[in-house]
Design an enzyme around this catalytic site. Structure first.
Site, short mmCIF file in Angstrom:
data_model
loop_
_atom_site.label_atom_id
_atom_site.label_comp_id
_atom_site.label_asym_id
_atom_site.label_seq_id
_atom_site.Cartn_x
_atom_site.Cartn_y
_atom_site.Cartn_z
N CYS A 123 0.82 -1.21 0.00
CA CYS A 123 0.00 0.00 0.00
C CYS A 123 0.85 1.26 0.00
O CYS A 123 0.44 2.30 -0.53
CB CYS A 123 -0.91 0.02 1.23
SG CYS A 123 -2.19 -1.24 1.20
N HIS A 129 18.79 -1.58 4.50
CA HIS A 129 17.41 -1.17 4.21
C HIS A 129 16.45 -2.35 4.34
O HIS A 129 15.36 -2.22 4.91
CB HIS A 129 17.32 -0.59 2.80
CG HIS A 129 15.92 -0.30 2.35
ND1 HIS A 129 15.21 0.80 2.78
CD2 HIS A 129 15.08 -0.99 1.52
CE1 HIS A 129 14.00 0.79 2.25
NE2 HIS A 129 13.89 -0.28 1.47
#
Length: 423
Positions: A52, A89
């Site tokens: 999303c 990350h």
């Protein structure tokens, strides 16, 4: 001093830190399979993560090539990282630190799904597989050793929190959930936890709406009756996987006319919360009196509150990440060494098999026992002859020195000198 990654890795994309929902929507790749096939022509391994609030592409390759490839795909203004920044990350992502709602657990499942999709498409290299598996493993460890996900909310439950904040309470309110996928389940679970009695579930496949409604004690409704139930609802939370809007402006305009009683000056308020990607609700509904539309961008305030309450846990999570990054990089180096060694052993095996066959031919007719002994002898000699160089190549790779590792292999397989002095 940061450790170098010998295997080229690059990651590019957008997320909620750098883009709003409209920009993310435009950046998405609607046909994931087609994208992966094209990327596989350019990179040894590829993974596409679309959620999303993020679209990110991980490749076994260099950043410049990835940047050029995405530009060819019509994408612009994305972030690109490479080397040691990539495993860090991925660990922060799996830990929930980089999520819109800090500490949420759904990212672990989303990473696993992206990996499964890459494997099914035949574009997942051993390095890409290692990256995702390691990230998920560390993400689980962080949740076990910290309380970063204590009381954590998903994007779905954050939407419910937002609705509650807007209306004061959801008790005695009529709530409609549109969509019965993973996000719909999260929304419905968050609603049922508040002990509400008027929860409706709509989905294009009615049977799926029935399954979800039964789980939460709600009521399934036919998708053809969508606007009828919107008219009856106080809050609509939409989270379908449709590639286009399912709640349109003109139909909502008609709905709001139904919500205006003869003596009322204004229609009853309708709260629409759109957490789908791409978006489910046309933006034009904002112009209709009484309609209040909120998107994922509006959930940032929920994330800020969550971050304040979990800041110490996030710091503990970062300590674990700092510890794990070094191990992650060493795993990547070992994988690079294994790829180099695979070439070396393939070369050695071809020579071994050729010389074994020559020896058996010189012996003439031989029984199975003799052939087995000759085969075992050549295998043992090959293994022993390569033992020391295998150790040397692995040691060089784990120290980040792939130049020496590859030079050793070329010296053996091609007779090249290990080092050349400048003339």
């Amino acid at each position: 001093m940061p450790e170098s990654v010998t295997t080229p890795l690059a990651l590019a994309g957008m997320n909620h830190h750098t883009a709003d929902i409209a920009t993310l929507e435009a950046f998405r790749f609607p046909d994931e399979a087609a994208f992966l096939r094209e990327a596989r022509e350019r990179f040894r391994g590829v993974l596409l993560l679309q959620t999303c609030n993020r679209v990110e592409v991980l490749v076994q390759g260099d950043a410049r090539s990835l940047e050029a490839f995405l530009q060819e795909q019509g994408r612009r203004d994305f972030m690109v990282i490479e080397g040691e920044a990539v495993p860090r990350h991925l660990l922060e992502l799996a830990a929930g630190i980089d999520s819109l709602v800090v500490g949420e657990d759904q990212i672990l499942g989303q990473l696993k799904t992206a990996l499964a999709t890459a494997e099914e498409a035949g574009v997942c290299s051993s390095v890409i597989g290692l990256c995702i598996t390691k990230a998920v493993h560390v993400g689980v460890r962080i949740r076990r050793q910290t309380q970063i996900n204590r009381g954590a909310v998903s994007v779905g439950s954050a939407a419910v929190t937002l609705a509650e904040k807007l209306l004061g309470t959801l008790r005695d309110r009529h709530i409609l959930v549109v969509g019965s996928g993973e996000m719909g389940l999260l929304v419905a679970q968050a609603l049922s936890a508040r002990d509400l009695t008027a929860i409706y579930v709509a989905n294009r496949t009615y049977e799926r709406a029935v399954v979800l409604a039964e789980k939460i004690g709600g009521r399934a409704v036919n998708f053809s009756d969508l606007y009828r139930y919107i008219a009856l609802s106080d809050v609509v939370i939409s989270c379908t996987a449709a590639p286009h809007p399912v709640i349109r402006t003109e139909e909502i305009r008609e709905v709001m006319e139904e919500r205006l009683w003869p003596l009322d000056r204004h229609p009853r308020h309708l709260v629409l919360i759109d957490i789908a990607q791409p978006r489910d609700v046309e933006d034009g509904v904002r112009s209709i009196e009484g309609v209040h539309l909120f998107t994922i961008d509006d959930l940032r305030s929920i994330n800020d509150a969550a971050m304040d309450s979990r800041r110490c846990e996030a710091d503990r999570a970062r300590e674990i990440i700092d510890e794990e990054v070094g191990h992650f990089i060493r795993l990547l180096r070992r994988t690079a060494a294994d790829e180099t060694l695979a070439l070396l052993y393939t070369w050695a095996e071809s020579i071994r098999a050729r010389e074994r066959d020559r020896a058996l031919a010189r012996l003439g007719e031989t029984d199975d026992r003799t052939a087995e002994i000759v085969d075992d002898l050549t295998r043992a000699l090959t293994k022993k002859l390569l033992s020391d160089v295998t150790t040397a190549i692995r040691a060089s790779a784990e120290c980040g020195d792939m130049t020496t590792a590859e030079a050793l292999m070329r010296a053996i397989t091609r007779g090249e000198p290990c080092s050349q002095k400048d003339e």
